[in-house]
Design an enzyme around this catalytic site. Structure first.
Site, PDB file in Angstrom:
ATOM      1  N   ASP A   1       0.864  -1.173   0.000  1.00 16.98           N
ATOM      2  CA  ASP A   1       0.000   0.000   0.000  1.00 16.98           C
ATOM      3  C   ASP A   1       0.910   1.236   0.000  1.00 16.98           C
ATOM      4  O   ASP A   1       2.143   1.130   0.061  1.00 16.98           O
ATOM      5  CB  ASP A   1      -0.984  -0.028   1.182  1.00 16.98           C
ATOM      6  CG  ASP A   1      -2.236   0.801   0.865  1.00 16.98           C
ATOM      7  OD1 ASP A   1      -2.165   1.675  -0.018  1.00 16.98           O
ATOM      8  OD2 ASP A   1      -3.273   0.579   1.510  1.00 16.98           O
TER       9      ASP A   1
HETATM   10  C1  NOJ Z   1      -4.159   3.830   0.035  1.00 17.29           C
HETATM   11  C2  NOJ Z   1      -5.307   2.870   0.116  1.00 17.29           C
HETATM   12  O1  NOJ Z   1      -5.266   2.146   1.324  1.00 17.29           O
HETATM   13  C3  NOJ Z   1      -5.345   1.893  -1.033  1.00 17.29           C
HETATM   14  O2  NOJ Z   1      -6.520   1.137  -0.937  1.00 17.29           O
HETATM   15  C4  NOJ Z   1      -5.248   2.629  -2.331  1.00 17.29           C
HETATM   16  O3  NOJ Z   1      -5.391   1.746  -3.410  1.00 17.29           O
HETATM   17  C5  NOJ Z   1      -3.929   3.355  -2.371  1.00 17.29           C
HETATM   18  N1  NOJ Z   1      -3.887   4.337  -1.293  1.00 17.29           N
HETATM   19  C6  NOJ Z   1      -3.676   4.059  -3.697  1.00 17.29           C
HETATM   20  O4  NOJ Z   1      -4.487   5.167  -3.822  1.00 17.29           O
END
Ligand code: NOJ
Length: 719
Positions: free
Chosen positions: A251
């Protein structure tokens, strides 16, 4: 094969480049970034949606880098790209994998026409906490339901991956992100391994079985180890046990956040930990780019680990067809937000609406209404009806409930609109008098309450899940007019709406329904369509009851309505008793406001004749169960028949009920349909004290009905 030849030619720097994902570019693409791509130091870009820029960076990657490797272009296409579907939690209320697949397909086509070839969806985290902002983005509280709907979403996005309009999907967040303590985002997760395997992991395994191209590791720590750097999760379970061949992206900066968690002393150690755990690509932070070379030379990580990651990433690029053509020509795609896409979004919204209450059959609205009051901060809120995670949708396409109701009643009734409150959080009651005026002039009140889009979603958790602002007060004052009264709630989570349910004649839970909220809601209100949605999550009466979910354990002292000692009934100076006590709250009892699976229709469904072909079943034979469902009301309609099971005695105690099957069936009025279910012994398996997945022989109880409180029941014995 081509991938192996490519790997053989790649320098270490180029390999690390494939393992690195960079954030999109504000303004023009910098020379520095172009140079990085030319040098093969970029594997993927996220948050870039400008087609012209995407085509340009793809051109540089393919034509100007040494090995011509195209880029993965990632974006959070969560519930639609330009045409916005209901939030995923709303889509889950359809209990309809087909509708979810169709929606994802439509979203993929719109996104791909913009050059995007990878979405970070589906989010298949199980959560049992409506305070958590990201409950909006998941498919509810149930592992079985999510394990059906998640893979359906994957199929919609990916198709066969190679052909036009397909994008790679991403099963996220691995794992147990939805079990954050207290429902506070990113918070600590403590889940015993058997719970993890029985509740949180099945949807992920189902997505592996459905060939999901990628996984995302979660932000949270689990049992003391951050999920991004967790060999148990992403090596042992995902690779070794499930034989997963796709790749894992971290993430956003979650690799280096291991330092903040207090797991690794610095970014270098964080990179080592993540590589060893099998996190193939780092999102945005640069610990791979900064440290892999050194880590390899020190022997902390291996060449094999790097090559495996690169192989998995290149494989997705091949499967997407990017090596044949990485350019996007928008003329090959339909227009965004076209009529067909709006129809898909409307259909999904229709099936997501849940009718929670309908006293005296006030709905569908009778014809002949002359004056209709449309009131509330969410009646005409084109931005808020779209919900969270709408990076690319535009409110100008939204059709609001007010617009749709006006259109539906045009020439027949006068619509008196008053907002009452400026927005859902507003406490300024100066608009109440106008709202009351509108109500008094009308034959019926249609009140639109809820939460603005920004009150749910990532990091947007709430400790209080009542309707915010002065909305309850507005409802109470309107109720005092004595007019027939329908409330529609648009929200990103279950809200504690007991007072609303008590004061209005009918309640529709609409979640955040997306672009076509208005037409869907209006069709249901006026009976052009019949509600069929069912709650994918339990609705507590009070926030203090959380966690509250239907598949709980029985305890040794389960409560009954008779054993609930109500706080107001306890005499003063009462002496404490030590016998006869049960597990409940003095003030809030033990039951939810609405159970999982609940949802009314305008017609009635009667369940009868629950039959088992055999009541003593050999372990290898399927348990065959059937039931008659009669539509005994006045409308042809759809019902979601649900099968629940309890394993009565086990090595480790089992939940009081678990969903094991459901059928969405259309039944004409007056007709009876015989529905059949089959349970295989593996459907009844769980992880025992030796952490083995077993199905134990013994007594089981089954229920079939229209929600998780179904009463029609039978028993069987597995031998
Ligand atoms: C953080 C989020 O937790 C995740 O779900 C997302 O895909 C990413 N940012 C990218 O935006």
């Amino acid at each position: 094969m081509q991938i192996e030849q490519l790997i053989a030619k790649m320098t270490l720097a180029e390999k690390i480049g494939q393992m690195s994902q960079f954030n999109g570019m504000d303004g023009e693409i910098s020379e520095e970034f172009k140079e990085k791509i030319r040098k093969g130091l970029v594997g993927s870009v996220l948050n870039e949606v400008n087609l012209h820029k995407i085509n340009e960076i793809q051109r540089i990657a393919v034509e100007e880098s040494r090995l011509g490797i195209p880029l993965l272009i990632g974006r959070d296409v969560i519930h639609g790209f330009k045409t916005i579907l209901p939030i995923p939690l709303g889509q889950a209320a359809s209990f309809n994998p087909e509708i979810i697949k169709e929606g994802a397909r439509m979203a993929a086509i719109e996104a791909r026409s913009s050059g995007i070839n990878w979405t970070f969806a589906p989010m298949i985290d199980i959560t049992r906490d409506p305070r958590w902002g990201r409950i909006a983005e998941c498919l509810g509280e149930d592992p079985f339901l999510t394990a059906v709907l998640g893979p359906a979403m994957v199929s919609g996005f990916q198709g066969d991956l190679g052909s036009k309009g397909n994008i790679a999907a991403c099963a996220k967040h691995f794992a147990a992100y939805g079990a954050a303590e207290g429902g506070r985002d990113y918070n600590t997760v403590t889940v015993p391994e058997n719970e993890l395997r029985d509740v949180y992991l099945p949807p992920f395994k189902a997505c592996v079985d459905n060939d999901v191209a990628t996984f995302m590791s979660a932000f949270n720590e689990i049992n003391g180890v951050p999920a991004t750097g967790n060999e148990f999760l992403t090596r042992q379970i995902l690779r070794d046990e499930w034989n997963y061949k796709g790749f894992v992206v971290s993430d956003y900066e979650s690799v280096t956040q291991q330092v903040v968690h207090g797991h690794t002393p610095n970014n270098k150690a964080a990179a080592a930990q993540a590589v060893k755990a099998g996190v193939d690509m780092e999102m945005v932070s640069t610990s791979y780019a900064d440290h892999i070379e050194e880590l390899l030379s020190e022997g902390v990580i291996t060449q094999q680990q790097i090559d495996d990651s690169v192989r998995a990433i290149l494989n997705v690029k091949f499967r997407l067809g990017l090596f044949s053509n990485a350019q996007t020509d928008p003329s090959n795609f339909p227009e965004w937000v076209n009529d067909e896409h709006r129809a898909v979004a409307k259909n999904a919204a229709l099936q997501s609406l849940v009718l929670l209450k309908n006293d005296k059959n006030i709905l569908p609205l009778r014809s002949g209404l002359k004056d209709i009051a449309v009131i509330g901060p969410l009646a005409d809120a084109p931005h808020d009806q779209l919900g969270t995670w709408v990076f690319d949708g535009d409110k100008k396409h939204s059709v609001t409930p007010l617009q749709a109701i006006k259109e539906q009643t045009s020439g027949k009734a006068v619509v008196h609109f008053a907002k009452g409150l400026e927005n859902s959080r507003s406490k300024d009651t100066s608009g109440f008098s106008e709202a009351l005026e509108a109500a008094k002039r009308s034959d019926i009140i249609l009140l639109f309450l809820g939460e603005e889009a920004i009150l749910s979603g990532e990091s947007h958790c709430r400790a209080d899940i009542n309707l915010p602002g002065a909305q309850e007060l507005l409802a109470a004052e309107l109720a005092a007019t004595g007019k027939p009264f329908v409330t529609v709630i648009l929200a990103g989570r279950p809200l504690t709406i007991r007072n609303i349910v008590n004061t209005t004649d009918a309640v529709i839970y609409a979640w955040h329904p997306g672009t076509m909220a208005g037409p869907a809601i209006s069709d249901i209100l006026f009976g052009k369509e019949i509600p069929s949605g069912k709650l994918p999550v339990t609705f507590p009466t009070h926030v203090g009851q959380i966690p509250m979910y239907y598949a709980h354990k029985n305890t040794g002292k389960p409560a009954t309505s008779k054993s609930w000692e109500k706080i107001d009934d306890i005499p003063a100076d009462a002496a404490q008793l030590s016998i006869g006590n049960t597990s409940h709250y003095l003030d809030e009892g033990f039951e939810p406001l609405f159970p999982f699976g609940y949802g009314l229709s305008y017609t009635m469904f009667d369940y009868s004749n629950l039959k088992l072909v055999e009541t003593r079943v050999k372990m290898d034979n399927p348990v065959q169960i059937s039931v008659d469902v009669k539509n005994s009301g006045d409308y042809d309609a759809v019902e979601v028949a649900q099968l629940y099971v309890r394993d009565l005695y086990a090595d480790r105690t089992r939940p009081v009920r678990e969903l094991k099957g459901f059928r969405r069936v259309f039944i004409r009025k007056g007709e009876t349909l015989n529905i059949q279910f089959e349970l295989k012994s593996q459907d009844l398996a769980f992880h025992n004290r030796q952490m083995k997945k077993v199905t134990e022989p013994g007594q089981f109880q089954v229920w079939i009905g229209g929600n998780s409180n179904a009463e029609l029941t039978a028993f069987f014995e597995l031998e």
